[in-house]
Motif scaffolding. Structure first.
Motif, PDB file in Angstrom:
ATOM      1  N   LYS A 413      28.966  38.474   0.556  1.00 11.92           N
ATOM      2  CA  LYS A 413      30.298  38.551   1.164  1.00 11.92           C
ATOM      3  C   LYS A 413      30.663  37.208   1.791  1.00 11.92           C
ATOM      4  O   LYS A 413      30.642  36.193   1.108  1.00 11.92           O
ATOM      5  CB  LYS A 413      30.351  39.713   2.149  1.00 11.92           C
ATOM      6  N   ASP A 414      30.988  37.171   3.089  1.00  9.74           N
ATOM      7  CA  ASP A 414      31.401  35.899   3.687  1.00  9.74           C
ATOM      8  C   ASP A 414      30.250  35.162   4.357  1.00  9.74           C
ATOM      9  O   ASP A 414      30.458  34.182   5.064  1.00  9.74           O
ATOM     10  CB  ASP A 414      32.527  36.134   4.700  1.00  9.74           C
ATOM     11  N   LYS A 415      29.012  35.621   4.112  1.00  5.70           N
ATOM     12  CA  LYS A 415      27.839  35.011   4.752  1.00  5.70           C
ATOM     13  C   LYS A 415      27.190  33.978   3.836  1.00  5.70           C
ATOM     14  O   LYS A 415      27.262  34.072   2.614  1.00  5.70           O
ATOM     15  CB  LYS A 415      26.809  36.098   5.111  1.00  5.70           C
ATOM     16  N   ASP A 416      26.557  33.012   4.449  1.00  7.45           N
ATOM     17  CA  ASP A 416      25.741  32.047   3.724  1.00  7.45           C
ATOM     18  C   ASP A 416      24.407  32.718   3.392  1.00  7.45           C
ATOM     19  O   ASP A 416      23.637  33.052   4.294  1.00  7.45           O
ATOM     20  CB  ASP A 416      25.510  30.809   4.597  1.00  7.45           C
ATOM     21  N   PRO A 417      24.106  32.965   2.112  1.00  7.78           N
ATOM     22  CA  PRO A 417      22.873  33.680   1.756  1.00  7.78           C
ATOM     23  C   PRO A 417      21.602  32.959   2.186  1.00  7.78           C
ATOM     24  O   PRO A 417      20.559  33.592   2.362  1.00  7.78           O
ATOM     25  CB  PRO A 417      22.960  33.808   0.231  1.00  7.78           C
ATOM     26  N   ILE A 418      21.666  31.657   2.349  1.00  4.14           N
ATOM     27  CA  ILE A 418      20.474  30.897   2.741  1.00  4.14           C
ATOM     28  C   ILE A 418      20.056  31.223   4.176  1.00  4.14           C
ATOM     29  O   ILE A 418      18.904  31.021   4.567  1.00  4.14           O
ATOM     30  CB  ILE A 418      20.728  29.379   2.563  1.00  4.14           C
ATOM     31  N   LYS A 419      20.967  31.763   4.970  1.00  5.67           N
ATOM     32  CA  LYS A 419      20.617  32.149   6.343  1.00  5.67           C
ATOM     33  C   LYS A 419      19.540  33.223   6.368  1.00  5.67           C
ATOM     34  O   LYS A 419      18.781  33.329   7.328  1.00  5.67           O
ATOM     35  CB  LYS A 419      21.863  32.652   7.088  1.00  5.67           C
ATOM     36  N   ASN A 420      19.492  34.039   5.308  1.00  5.29           N
ATOM     37  CA  ASN A 420      18.489  35.105   5.212  1.00  5.29           C
ATOM     38  C   ASN A 420      17.375  34.761   4.237  1.00  5.29           C
ATOM     39  O   ASN A 420      16.704  35.648   3.712  1.00  5.29           O
ATOM     40  CB  ASN A 420      19.149  36.421   4.794  1.00  5.29           C
ATOM     41  N   THR A 421      17.207  33.465   3.971  1.00  7.18           N
ATOM     42  CA  THR A 421      16.153  33.010   3.070  1.00  7.18           C
ATOM     43  C   THR A 421      15.102  32.253   3.878  1.00  7.18           C
ATOM     44  O   THR A 421      15.441  31.485   4.778  1.00  7.18           O
ATOM     45  CB  THR A 421      16.736  32.075   1.986  1.00  7.18           C
ATOM     46  N   TYR A 422      13.826  32.487   3.560  1.00  4.09           N
ATOM     47  CA  TYR A 422      12.737  31.893   4.341  1.00  4.09           C
ATOM     48  C   TYR A 422      12.041  30.796   3.541  1.00  4.09           C
ATOM     49  O   TYR A 422      11.898  30.889   2.321  1.00  4.09           O
ATOM     50  CB  TYR A 422      11.734  32.979   4.749  1.00  4.09           C
ATOM     51  N   PHE A 423      11.608  29.762   4.286  1.00  2.77           N
ATOM     52  CA  PHE A 423      10.999  28.591   3.664  1.00  2.77           C
ATOM     53  C   PHE A 423       9.662  28.264   4.324  1.00  2.77           C
ATOM     54  O   PHE A 423       9.341  28.771   5.404  1.00  2.77           O
ATOM     55  CB  PHE A 423      11.943  27.385   3.788  1.00  2.77           C
ATOM     56  N   TYR A 424       8.891  27.408   3.653  1.00  7.31           N
ATOM     57  CA  TYR A 424       7.637  26.897   4.218  1.00  7.31           C
ATOM     58  C   TYR A 424       7.534  25.414   3.890  1.00  7.31           C
ATOM     59  O   TYR A 424       8.210  24.911   2.985  1.00  7.31           O
ATOM     60  CB  TYR A 424       6.427  27.667   3.667  1.00  7.31           C
ATOM     61  N   LYS A 425       6.714  24.711   4.625  1.00 10.30           N
ATOM     62  CA  LYS A 425       6.506  23.279   4.410  1.00 10.30           C
ATOM     63  C   LYS A 425       5.260  23.027   3.564  1.00 10.30           C
ATOM     64  O   LYS A 425       4.347  23.852   3.539  1.00 10.30           O
ATOM     65  CB  LYS A 425       6.382  22.556   5.748  1.00 10.30           C
ATOM     66  N   LYS A 426       5.228  21.898   2.928  1.00  9.71           N
ATOM     67  CA  LYS A 426       4.058  21.506   2.141  1.00  9.71           C
ATOM     68  C   LYS A 426       2.820  21.393   3.027  1.00  9.71           C
ATOM     69  O   LYS A 426       1.710  21.743   2.609  1.00  9.71           O
ATOM     70  CB  LYS A 426       4.340  20.167   1.454  1.00  9.71           C
ATOM     71  N   SER A 427       3.018  20.964   4.258  1.00  7.43           N
ATOM     72  CA  SER A 427       1.893  20.756   5.175  1.00  7.43           C
ATOM     73  C   SER A 427       1.338  22.050   5.756  1.00  7.43           C
ATOM     74  O   SER A 427       0.236  22.071   6.283  1.00  7.43           O
ATOM     75  CB  SER A 427       2.316  19.832   6.321  1.00  7.43           C
ATOM     76  N   ASP A 428       2.130  23.147   5.670  1.00  9.02           N
ATOM     77  CA  ASP A 428       1.668  24.430   6.211  1.00  9.02           C
ATOM     78  C   ASP A 428       2.253  25.564   5.381  1.00  9.02           C
ATOM     79  O   ASP A 428       3.440  25.876   5.470  1.00  9.02           O
ATOM     80  CB  ASP A 428       2.095  24.580   7.674  1.00  9.02           C
ATOM     81  N   HIS A 429       1.388  26.178   4.574  1.00 13.43           N
ATOM     82  CA  HIS A 429       1.828  27.227   3.653  1.00 13.43           C
ATOM     83  C   HIS A 429       1.974  28.588   4.328  1.00 13.43           C
ATOM     84  O   HIS A 429       2.424  29.543   3.683  1.00 13.43           O
ATOM     85  CB  HIS A 429       0.840  27.370   2.487  1.00 13.43           C
ATOM     86  N   LYS A 430       1.594  28.700   5.581  1.00  7.61           N
ATOM     87  CA  LYS A 430       1.552  30.018   6.210  1.00  7.61           C
ATOM     88  C   LYS A 430       2.720  30.302   7.154  1.00  7.61           C
ATOM     89  O   LYS A 430       3.032  31.451   7.427  1.00  7.61           O
ATOM     90  CB  LYS A 430       0.238  30.184   6.974  1.00  7.61           C
ATOM     91  N   ILE A 431       3.339  29.261   7.670  1.00 10.91           N
ATOM     92  CA  ILE A 431       4.413  29.443   8.643  1.00 10.91           C
ATOM     93  C   ILE A 431       5.767  29.453   7.934  1.00 10.91           C
ATOM     94  O   ILE A 431       6.136  28.498   7.252  1.00 10.91           O
ATOM     95  CB  ILE A 431       4.394  28.345   9.719  1.00 10.91           C
ATOM     96  N   ALA A 432       6.519  30.555   8.081  1.00 13.22           N
ATOM     97  CA  ALA A 432       7.844  30.689   7.478  1.00 13.22           C
ATOM     98  C   ALA A 432       8.924  30.398   8.509  1.00 13.22           C
ATOM     99  O   ALA A 432       8.750  30.652   9.697  1.00 13.22           O
ATOM    100  CB  ALA A 432       8.024  32.098   6.925  1.00 13.22           C
ATOM    101  N   PHE A 433      10.035  29.856   8.039  1.00 11.76           N
ATOM    102  CA  PHE A 433      11.138  29.534   8.944  1.00 11.76           C
ATOM    103  C   PHE A 433      12.443  29.554   8.164  1.00 11.76           C
ATOM    104  O   PHE A 433      12.457  29.565   6.928  1.00 11.76           O
ATOM    105  CB  PHE A 433      10.926  28.158   9.595  1.00 11.76           C
ATOM    106  N   THR A 434      13.554  29.569   8.878  1.00 12.76           N
ATOM    107  CA  THR A 434      14.870  29.480   8.249  1.00 12.76           C
ATOM    108  C   THR A 434      15.402  28.067   8.406  1.00 12.76           C
ATOM    109  O   THR A 434      14.962  27.319   9.282  1.00 12.76           O
ATOM    110  CB  THR A 434      15.859  30.473   8.882  1.00 12.76           C
TER     111      THR A 434
END
Length: 487
Positions: A413-434
């Motif tokens: 709808k009118d939301k940015d879908p990436i706001k509900n998508t989770y990412f991780y860094k190359k340096s830490d595969h276990k910690i998720a963030f937006t």
């Protein structure tokens, strides 16, 4: 083309190349309930606009089943600690394969345009029919004890899980499950929550259903697909976020994901919501509505069902495909021919390209530059346009036009879908963030949804005057005409 293989069959798919499907999946494919998808166009009326868009729900469903298996296998090989077993993989493959079993004639035309008019007040979606058709398929083909040849174990207990995967939410509730609520699913426990984000991802829309139809639709429409789902598989991992396991992606893949949502938006603009495509779909809908009382389809217990009532009986629904146009143009009985002459006239107009008049399309003008305005066009606004168009056209209920509100967005709808998508860094595969917008790019869209309003005139007469009334209404109500038919 298919080829026998000891542990399944090899299919030569136009998009994914040579793929192997295990025996149980082939058994499902070889049922009348699945084979009917060969006769349902993937893009509804778009085949009348794009000659290459001749592909059907059949090949798309096979592609989604295959990609679902590939996605979960990649997670299994990368993260053995997730304890993904072969039954999990098989269930995801079956859900992907069967997710579109409930589509009616011309795909979304049936559930979004025909049913709302034929059965007013009924909230019905093709996903609901997919669940009913899946149960029907299992029962009539005696697959209650269905098993995969690898382990011989019955999947009887997993039917609920498969249906949950198809819906993307619990069977009892259509509401999106959040980490703040108790675990509502019955098919798998909370440790495997990520499995519900593969086939129908209600969290952010990133799922294998889209991966397949983006690639397949672009291929058949002759458009460029900038999104690479195979690359995304390589950078997907499961991480914990707010005490629940989710599928996450490398932070550098955010651009690839925005490309995915942009591709979706582009497909809607150029094909799915194409002004001629929608015109033809309105005409097909009108033909189906006029033919509805006269076409009878035999269902269970030899009962007869109309085009709109067939949704209540899966045996009848199995016989309902795009071939319904043939029933209108070539009815079985002479009395049907006379009763459906109005419906036949509309279909013949489509074939001879004598379409409804397109008066134009408009969108709301910004009142103040930079000010966030209402995205959704209120129902009262469309009603005022209808009243304007009815002026001088006889009875107020005489519908000789169609007002269409077209929504163009990124899938949420009118939301940015990436706001509900989770990412991780190359340096830490276990910690998720937006990721916030300012950490991605300054070139992102300001808004992720807009609506435009179109008018189609069905009568052979009065279109010139109707166009004047439409232009007048746009000027009085702050709408800017962005496309019109200069007659």
């Amino acid at each position: 083309m298919t080829q026998e293989k000891p542990d399944g069959k090899i299919f030569n798919d136009s998009i994914h190349g040579h793929i192997v499907l295990r025996p149980l999946l082939v058994r499902i494919i070889d049922t009348p309930q699945f084979q009917r998808l060969r006769n349902i166009k993937q893009l509804g009326g778009a085949y009348f606009v794009y000659p290459g868009a001749s592909h059907n729900r059949f090949e798309h469903s096979i592609g989604v089943g295959y990609l679902g298996g590939e996605f979960v296998k990649s997670l299994q090989s990368r993260q053995p600690e997730l304890n993904i077993d072969d039954r999990d993989i098989l269930c995801v493959e079956i859900a992907g394969l069967c997710h579109d079993l409930g589509h009616g004639p011309f795909s979304h035309l049936y559930d979004r345009m025909f049913i709302p008019k034929a059965c007013r007040g009924i909230k019905w979606k093709h996903e609901n029919a997919s669940i009913k058709m899946f149960d029907h398929l299992v029962e009539v083909n005696k697959l209650e004890e269905m098993s995969d040849d690898k382990d011989g174990q019955s999947l009887k207990e997993d039917r609920v899980f498969i249906k949950e995967l198809i819906l993307g939410h619990p069977l009892e509730s259509p509401e999106l499950n959040t980490s703040s609520t108790p675990w509502p699913y019955k098919g798998r426990n909370e440790e495997k929550s990520f499995l519900y984000e593969i086939v129908a991802n209600k969290l952010n829309g990133i799922d294998v259903d889209k991966f397949d139809y983006f690639a397949r639709d672009c291929h058949h429409l002759g458009m460029k697909n900038n999104f690479d789902h195979r690359r995304l598989f390589k950078f997907a991992r499961v991480c914990e976020y707010n005490k629940r396991r989710h599928i996450c992606f490398r932070d550098k893949e955010v651009g690839n994901l925005y490309d995915m949502f942009y591709t979706r938006n582009l497909l809607h603009r150029r094909a799915y919501q194409h002004k001629v495509n929608k015109n033809i779909e309105i005409m097909i809908t009108d033909a189906l509505l006029k033919a509805d009382p006269y076409i009878k389809i035999q269902g269970s217990d030899k009962k007869k069902f109309t085009l709109s009532k067939a949704i209540h009986d899966m045996e009848a629904y199995t016989k309902l495909t795009d071939q319904v146009l043939e029933k209108i143009t070539n009815p079985d009985f002479e009395e049907q021919k006379e009763a459906m002459k109005d419906a036949n006239k509309i279909v013949q107009r489509i074939f001879s390209r004598k379409l409804y008049k397109f008066l134009g399309e408009a969108k709301k003008q910004e009142e103040q530059p930079g000010k966030q305005m209402e995205v959704k066009i209120p129902e009262a606004t469309t009603e005022s346009l209808k009243e304007k168009l009815r002026e001088g056209e006889g009875r107020p209920d005489q519908e000789i036009f169609e007002v269409v509100v077209v929504t163009l967005d990124y899938g949420m709808k009118d939301k940015d879908p990436i706001k509900n998508t989770y990412f991780y860094k190359k340096s830490d595969h276990k910690i998720a963030f937006t990721l916030s917008r300012d950490k991605v790019s300054k070139l992102l869209p300001e808004r992720f949804s807009e609506q435009i309003i179109r008018v189609y005139w069905k009568s052979d007469e009065g279109s010139s005057e109707a166009k004047k009334r439409y232009m007048s209404w746009c000027e009085d109500n702050g709408f800017k005409v962005i496309l019109r038919n200069d007659m």
